[in-house]
Write a protein that holds these residues in place. Sequence first.
Motif, PDB file in Angstrom:
ATOM      1  N   LEU A  33      38.625  21.438  65.711  1.00 34.82           N
ATOM      2  CA  LEU A  33      37.279  21.791  65.273  1.00 34.82           C
ATOM      3  C   LEU A  33      36.884  23.168  65.800  1.00 34.82           C
ATOM      4  O   LEU A  33      37.029  23.460  66.982  1.00 34.82           O
ATOM      5  CB  LEU A  33      36.285  20.732  65.762  1.00 34.82           C
ATOM      6  N   GLU A  34      36.404  23.989  64.883  1.00 36.55           N
ATOM      7  CA  GLU A  34      35.938  25.325  65.254  1.00 36.55           C
ATOM      8  C   GLU A  34      34.775  25.731  64.367  1.00 36.55           C
ATOM      9  O   GLU A  34      34.621  25.236  63.256  1.00 36.55           O
ATOM     10  CB  GLU A  34      37.066  26.354  65.139  1.00 36.55           C
ATOM     11  N   GLU A  35      33.976  26.640  64.908  1.00 33.75           N
ATOM     12  CA  GLU A  35      32.851  27.173  64.152  1.00 33.75           C
ATOM     13  C   GLU A  35      33.265  28.463  63.482  1.00 33.75           C
ATOM     14  O   GLU A  35      33.921  29.323  64.095  1.00 33.75           O
ATOM     15  CB  GLU A  35      31.654  27.433  65.072  1.00 33.75           C
ATOM     16  N   ARG A  36      32.888  28.582  62.215  1.00 33.19           N
ATOM     17  CA  ARG A  36      33.117  29.816  61.453  1.00 33.19           C
ATOM     18  C   ARG A  36      31.819  30.165  60.742  1.00 33.19           C
ATOM     19  O   ARG A  36      31.416  29.476  59.812  1.00 33.19           O
ATOM     20  CB  ARG A  36      34.224  29.628  60.408  1.00 33.19           C
ATOM     21  N   ASP A  37      31.176  31.198  61.171  1.00 26.82           N
ATOM     22  CA  ASP A  37      29.927  31.673  60.561  1.00 26.82           C
ATOM     23  C   ASP A  37      28.881  30.565  60.430  1.00 26.82           C
ATOM     24  O   ASP A  37      28.225  30.432  59.406  1.00 26.82           O
ATOM     25  CB  ASP A  37      30.204  32.300  59.186  1.00 26.82           C
ATOM     26  N   GLY A  38      28.754  29.737  61.455  1.00 23.94           N
ATOM     27  CA  GLY A  38      27.762  28.680  61.457  1.00 23.94           C
ATOM     28  C   GLY A  38      28.228  27.374  60.811  1.00 23.94           C
ATOM     29  O   GLY A  38      27.505  26.390  60.818  1.00 23.94           O
ATOM     30  N   ASN A  39      29.427  27.370  60.250  1.00 23.72           N
ATOM     31  CA  ASN A  39      30.009  26.180  59.637  1.00 23.72           C
ATOM     32  C   ASN A  39      31.070  25.616  60.566  1.00 23.72           C
ATOM     33  O   ASN A  39      31.665  26.341  61.351  1.00 23.72           O
ATOM     34  CB  ASN A  39      30.653  26.542  58.294  1.00 23.72           C
ATOM     35  N   LEU A  40      31.324  24.311  60.476  1.00 18.84           N
ATOM     36  CA  LEU A  40      32.334  23.674  61.310  1.00 18.84           C
ATOM     37  C   LEU A  40      33.497  23.208  60.441  1.00 18.84           C
ATOM     38  O   LEU A  40      33.283  22.595  59.387  1.00 18.84           O
ATOM     39  CB  LEU A  40      31.744  22.484  62.065  1.00 18.84           C
ATOM     40  N   PHE A  41      34.719  23.509  60.896  1.00 20.11           N
ATOM     41  CA  PHE A  41      35.939  23.145  60.173  1.00 20.11           C
ATOM     42  C   PHE A  41      36.964  22.597  61.156  1.00 20.11           C
ATOM     43  O   PHE A  41      37.070  23.075  62.278  1.00 20.11           O
ATOM     44  CB  PHE A  41      36.577  24.381  59.510  1.00 20.11           C
ATOM     45  N   ALA A  42      37.741  21.624  60.697  1.00 17.74           N
ATOM     46  CA  ALA A  42      38.902  21.142  61.437  1.00 17.74           C
ATOM     47  C   ALA A  42      39.897  20.611  60.409  1.00 17.74           C
ATOM     48  O   ALA A  42      39.507  20.089  59.361  1.00 17.74           O
ATOM     49  CB  ALA A  42      38.525  20.033  62.414  1.00 17.74           C
ATOM     50  N   THR A  43      41.187  20.755  60.718  1.00 13.06           N
ATOM     51  CA  THR A  43      42.216  20.259  59.809  1.00 13.06           C
ATOM     52  C   THR A  43      43.139  19.319  60.569  1.00 13.06           C
ATOM     53  O   THR A  43      43.783  19.722  61.541  1.00 13.06           O
ATOM     54  CB  THR A  43      43.028  21.410  59.183  1.00 13.06           C
ATOM     55  N   ALA A  44      43.178  18.073  60.100  1.00 16.83           N
ATOM     56  CA  ALA A  44      44.042  17.042  60.678  1.00 16.83           C
ATOM     57  C   ALA A  44      45.262  16.865  59.776  1.00 16.83           C
ATOM     58  O   ALA A  44      45.281  17.316  58.629  1.00 16.83           O
ATOM     59  CB  ALA A  44      43.280  15.729  60.794  1.00 16.83           C
ATOM     60  N   VAL A  45      46.247  16.161  60.311  1.00 20.05           N
ATOM     61  CA  VAL A  45      47.446  15.827  59.550  1.00 20.05           C
ATOM     62  C   VAL A  45      47.508  14.306  59.450  1.00 20.05           C
ATOM     63  O   VAL A  45      47.528  13.617  60.471  1.00 20.05           O
ATOM     64  CB  VAL A  45      48.714  16.381  60.238  1.00 20.05           C
ATOM     65  N   ASP A  46      47.500  13.785  58.216  1.00 18.23           N
ATOM     66  CA  ASP A  46      47.557  12.329  58.058  1.00 18.23           C
ATOM     67  C   ASP A  46      48.983  11.829  58.311  1.00 18.23           C
ATOM     68  O   ASP A  46      49.903  12.645  58.491  1.00 18.23           O
ATOM     69  CB  ASP A  46      46.970  11.890  56.704  1.00 18.23           C
ATOM     70  N   PRO A  47      49.213  10.526  58.364  1.00 21.44           N
ATOM     71  CA  PRO A  47      50.538  10.003  58.706  1.00 21.44           C
ATOM     72  C   PRO A  47      51.664  10.423  57.756  1.00 21.44           C
ATOM     73  O   PRO A  47      52.824  10.410  58.142  1.00 21.44           O
ATOM     74  CB  PRO A  47      50.349   8.480  58.655  1.00 21.44           C
ATOM     75  N   ASP A  48      51.308  10.810  56.524  1.00 20.49           N
ATOM     76  CA  ASP A  48      52.316  11.273  55.571  1.00 20.49           C
ATOM     77  C   ASP A  48      52.495  12.782  55.602  1.00 20.49           C
ATOM     78  O   ASP A  48      53.259  13.340  54.820  1.00 20.49           O
ATOM     79  CB  ASP A  48      51.958  10.823  54.157  1.00 20.49           C
ATOM     80  N   GLY A  49      51.777  13.455  56.496  1.00 19.31           N
ATOM     81  CA  GLY A  49      51.921  14.900  56.632  1.00 19.31           C
ATOM     82  C   GLY A  49      50.967  15.715  55.785  1.00 19.31           C
ATOM     83  O   GLY A  49      51.041  16.941  55.778  1.00 19.31           O
ATOM     84  N   ASN A  50      50.048  15.067  55.048  1.00 19.40           N
ATOM     85  CA  ASN A  50      49.068  15.796  54.241  1.00 19.40           C
ATOM     86  C   ASN A  50      48.003  16.409  55.138  1.00 19.40           C
ATOM     87  O   ASN A  50      47.644  15.836  56.160  1.00 19.40           O
ATOM     88  CB  ASN A  50      48.389  14.843  53.250  1.00 19.40           C
ATOM     89  N   TYR A  51      47.496  17.564  54.737  1.00 25.37           N
ATOM     90  CA  TYR A  51      46.425  18.202  55.485  1.00 25.37           C
ATOM     91  C   TYR A  51      45.082  17.666  55.003  1.00 25.37           C
ATOM     92  O   TYR A  51      44.805  17.615  53.807  1.00 25.37           O
ATOM     93  CB  TYR A  51      46.459  19.712  55.304  1.00 25.37           C
ATOM     94  N   VAL A  52      44.246  17.294  55.970  1.00 23.20           N
ATOM     95  CA  VAL A  52      42.937  16.719  55.699  1.00 23.20           C
ATOM     96  C   VAL A  52      41.920  17.519  56.493  1.00 23.20           C
ATOM     97  O   VAL A  52      41.962  17.550  57.721  1.00 23.20           O
ATOM     98  CB  VAL A  52      42.897  15.224  56.112  1.00 23.20           C
ATOM     99  N   GLN A  53      41.014  18.171  55.782  1.00 18.35           N
ATOM    100  CA  GLN A  53      40.048  19.046  56.435  1.00 18.35           C
ATOM    101  C   GLN A  53      38.666  18.392  56.440  1.00 18.35           C
ATOM    102  O   GLN A  53      38.244  17.837  55.430  1.00 18.35           O
ATOM    103  CB  GLN A  53      39.992  20.376  55.685  1.00 18.35           C
ATOM    104  N   ILE A  54      38.006  18.432  57.592  1.00 13.70           N
ATOM    105  CA  ILE A  54      36.609  18.008  57.656  1.00 13.70           C
ATOM    106  C   ILE A  54      35.764  19.274  57.734  1.00 13.70           C
ATOM    107  O   ILE A  54      36.114  20.230  58.433  1.00 13.70           O
ATOM    108  CB  ILE A  54      36.327  17.042  58.823  1.00 13.70           C
ATOM    109  N   ILE A  55      34.672  19.260  56.992  1.00 11.52           N
ATOM    110  CA  ILE A  55      33.832  20.457  56.857  1.00 11.52           C
ATOM    111  C   ILE A  55      32.373  20.060  57.008  1.00 11.52           C
ATOM    112  O   ILE A  55      31.904  19.128  56.343  1.00 11.52           O
ATOM    113  CB  ILE A  55      34.024  21.116  55.480  1.00 11.52           C
ATOM    114  N   GLN A  56      31.674  20.771  57.861  1.00  9.72           N
ATOM    115  CA  GLN A  56      30.225  20.633  57.955  1.00  9.72           C
ATOM    116  C   GLN A  56      29.643  22.003  57.687  1.00  9.72           C
ATOM    117  O   GLN A  56      29.762  22.910  58.518  1.00  9.72           O
ATOM    118  CB  GLN A  56      29.798  20.129  59.334  1.00  9.72           C
ATOM    119  N   LEU A  57      29.051  22.155  56.510  1.00 12.10           N
ATOM    120  CA  LEU A  57      28.467  23.438  56.134  1.00 12.10           C
ATOM    121  C   LEU A  57      27.062  23.572  56.712  1.00 12.10           C
ATOM    122  O   LEU A  57      26.312  22.598  56.779  1.00 12.10           O
ATOM    123  CB  LEU A  57      28.404  23.571  54.615  1.00 12.10           C
TER     124      LEU A  57
END
Length: 128
Positions: free
Chosen positions: A93-117
């Motif tokens: 999780l990190e802040e970018r211009d007031g927004n929050l982003f993080a990228t997880a890896v699911d068990p199959d290796g897919n990228y899953v991003q959580i975003i709070q604008l």
Amino acid sequence: MSPTLGSMLLASTDPDRLRDWYVGALEPAESSMVGDTYRYLRFGAFHVLIDQRDDVSAKNPEPGRIIINFDVEDARAVAARMDGLGVTWLAPLEERDGNLFATAVDPDGNYVQIIQLSEQTKAEMGAA
């Protein structure tokens, strides 16, 4: 009328494990089976179907091709819940211009991003 994007299919060699991960990590509004095959997850108006397929590998060889984005109201709380599940982070999780982003890896290796604008970003997107 233009088409509406309403769902996506995730193919997996272990669909129950993948469903359990999404349920634990992101708490869909609904989780059920459709027939004997599809695990159905509803996130708002969008649906994720998870199916077992023999023509896919256990891990996604090119996970950057499609990143599954989830808009969340409290990214810190979601990231903490995911930490509690032992999630692997591609980008914590990190802040970018007031927004929050993080990228997880699911068990199959897919990228899953959580975003709070931020409210400002939402207003700017609405004006566009």
